[in-house]
Design a protein around this motif. Structure first.
Motif, short mmCIF file in Angstrom:
data_model
loop_
_atom_site.label_atom_id
_atom_site.label_comp_id
_atom_site.label_asym_id
_atom_site.label_seq_id
_atom_site.Cartn_x
_atom_site.Cartn_y
_atom_site.Cartn_z
N SER B 48 0.84 -1.20 0.00
CA SER B 48 0.00 0.00 0.00
C SER B 48 0.87 1.24 0.00
N SER B 49 1.91 1.22 0.81
CA SER B 49 2.78 2.37 0.91
C SER B 49 3.47 2.63 -0.43
N GLY B 50 3.93 1.57 -1.07
CA GLY B 50 4.53 1.72 -2.39
C GLY B 50 3.55 2.33 -3.38
N PHE B 51 2.31 1.86 -3.35
CA PHE B 51 1.30 2.40 -4.28
C PHE B 51 0.92 3.83 -3.92
N GLY B 52 0.95 4.17 -2.64
CA GLY B 52 0.72 5.56 -2.24
C GLY B 52 1.79 6.48 -2.82
N MET B 53 3.02 5.99 -2.83
CA MET B 53 4.11 6.79 -3.40
C MET B 53 3.97 6.91 -4.92
N VAL B 54 3.47 5.86 -5.54
CA VAL B 54 3.18 5.92 -6.97
C VAL B 54 2.15 7.03 -7.24
N ALA B 55 1.10 7.06 -6.44
CA ALA B 55 0.06 8.10 -6.59
C ALA B 55 0.67 9.49 -6.42
N ARG B 56 1.48 9.62 -5.39
CA ARG B 56 2.14 10.89 -5.10
C ARG B 56 3.02 11.33 -6.28
N ALA B 57 3.78 10.40 -6.82
CA ALA B 57 4.64 10.71 -7.96
C ALA B 57 3.81 11.14 -9.17
N LEU B 58 2.70 10.41 -9.39
CA LEU B 58 1.82 10.76 -10.51
C LEU B 58 1.24 12.16 -10.31
N GLY B 59 0.97 12.50 -9.06
CA GLY B 59 0.47 13.84 -8.74
C GLY B 59 1.46 14.93 -9.11
N HIS B 60 2.73 14.56 -9.16
CA HIS B 60 3.77 15.50 -9.57
C HIS B 60 4.08 15.40 -11.06
N GLY B 61 3.27 14.60 -11.78
CA GLY B 61 3.49 14.46 -13.22
C GLY B 61 4.66 13.56 -13.59
N MET B 62 5.11 12.75 -12.65
CA MET B 62 6.23 11.85 -12.91
C MET B 62 5.77 10.60 -13.65
N LYS B 63 6.71 9.95 -14.34
CA LYS B 63 6.41 8.70 -15.03
C LYS B 63 6.83 7.52 -14.14
N VAL B 64 5.95 6.55 -14.02
CA VAL B 64 6.17 5.47 -13.06
C VAL B 64 6.05 4.09 -13.72
N GLY B 65 6.96 3.21 -13.36
CA GLY B 65 6.87 1.80 -13.75
C GLY B 65 6.49 0.97 -12.54
N VAL B 66 5.60 0.02 -12.74
CA VAL B 66 5.20 -0.88 -11.65
C VAL B 66 5.35 -2.32 -12.15
N VAL B 67 6.06 -3.14 -11.40
CA VAL B 67 6.11 -4.57 -11.70
C VAL B 67 5.76 -5.31 -10.41
N GLN B 68 4.69 -6.09 -10.49
CA GLN B 68 4.23 -6.84 -9.31
C GLN B 68 4.72 -8.29 -9.36
#
Lengths: 203, 203
Positions: B48-68
């Protein structure tokens, strides 16, 4: 403000009610049940974790309330990301509010107004999940009456999830919670070395 | 597969390189720097914490990769939420993959294929943040070569953030990381009482 916060009778009454609820939960182990989750401790990831759960809930089509009892008046990535999404009711305590105002009356007023918004959500079963980000800070400084907060939490709809974040969760909140995680710092290179907070991770 | 994972020379070399990077970071305390963050321990809230940081990064317009590198083949809320957002490159390891296959060859193959995707992201500075959800599990079962993983992490662009989640992070990964949080279980009523995982919180 909190004269009766530790009244043994009130605590016993709350715990007895809690026990009853927990027993009902055990009896209905396969049903959906609202969880009171507390994320505390000094380590990184408490608020992030709460927001990750918000994302997860939104992924399931759930309706979410977010109230941030934040430490600073800076704009955050999570706010930019979540604020205008459908199914999210997002509030940030006190316009321009900071813990640094050194004006206790103003802080109490801001916290009290924020709690009024929370109390409405806690009385409305259309909210599937409520994130109370950094509430523990407001409790620690006794800007809110702990007993009223606990009573409102306990009286919420049975299927509503509530997530409370922030360091130093009060013991009575931990007692009432279903699940409590303490985030422990194993290593925090950046903090130790004075490197600034990073966008996406901490802001 | 990991015969040389604990070679003292390789470890010393890596730590010397790491020390150099950290010194550069201290010297440039006000610059943006990529952080390697590890979220481990048995408590709730790592992914959850990792995904919260993903959301936060997206809020800053950053590009994010996720591999589960996930444990089960169930569909999750975070997947539903993040998968089709712009600025997110989302991968789930192995179609229908589970840790329960009891087919080690198949598991190693799935993990290896997933890492090939990660390695590409780690070589591409257009990714501002990469979340490697539950990678620690794949490392623990030695489905991936730990040294290759650490080498790829270390060779990444200097401003790229990487978040690794999962219990039992290997010590060498902790050594390499900038920030490590251990999630400790204070209380887990639901687990203790066999109540099912809740949508939004755990799924």
């Amino acid at each position: 403000m909190r004269e009766d916060a530790k009244t043994p009778e009130r605590h016993a009454r709350r715990m007895a009610a809690k026990q009853k609820i927990m027993q009902a939960r055990i009896d209905n182990a396969q049903k959906e049940q609202g969880v009171l989750l507390v994320l505390t401790g000094p380590g990184k990831g408490k608020s992030s974790s709460g927001f990750g759960m918000v994302a997860r809930a939104l992924g399931h089509g759930m309706k979410v309330g977010v109230v941030q009892f934040i430490k600073g008046a800076f704009s955050t990535g999570e706010q930019a990301f979540f604020k205008n999404l459908p199914n999210v009711d997002y509030h940030v305590m006190g316009q321009g509010y900071t813990w640094d105002t050194q004006d206790r009356e103003k802080d109490v007023k801001a916290a009290t107004e924020a709690w009024a918004i929370v109390a409405k959500m806690l009385a409305d079963d259309s909210y599937d999940m409520i994130l109370l980000d950094e509430l523990n800070i407001a409790l620690r400084y006794e800007y809110l009456d702990l007993d009223s907060v606990l009573d409102d939490l306990q009286a919420r709809p049975s299927k509503q999830h509530v997530i409370v974040t922030g360091r130093n969760a009060p013991q009575q909140l931990i007692d009432l919670a279903d699940t409590v995680t303490e985030m422990k710092v194993v290593k925090h290179a950046f903090k130790d070395q004075g490197i600034k907070a990073q966008k996406g991770l901490e802001l």
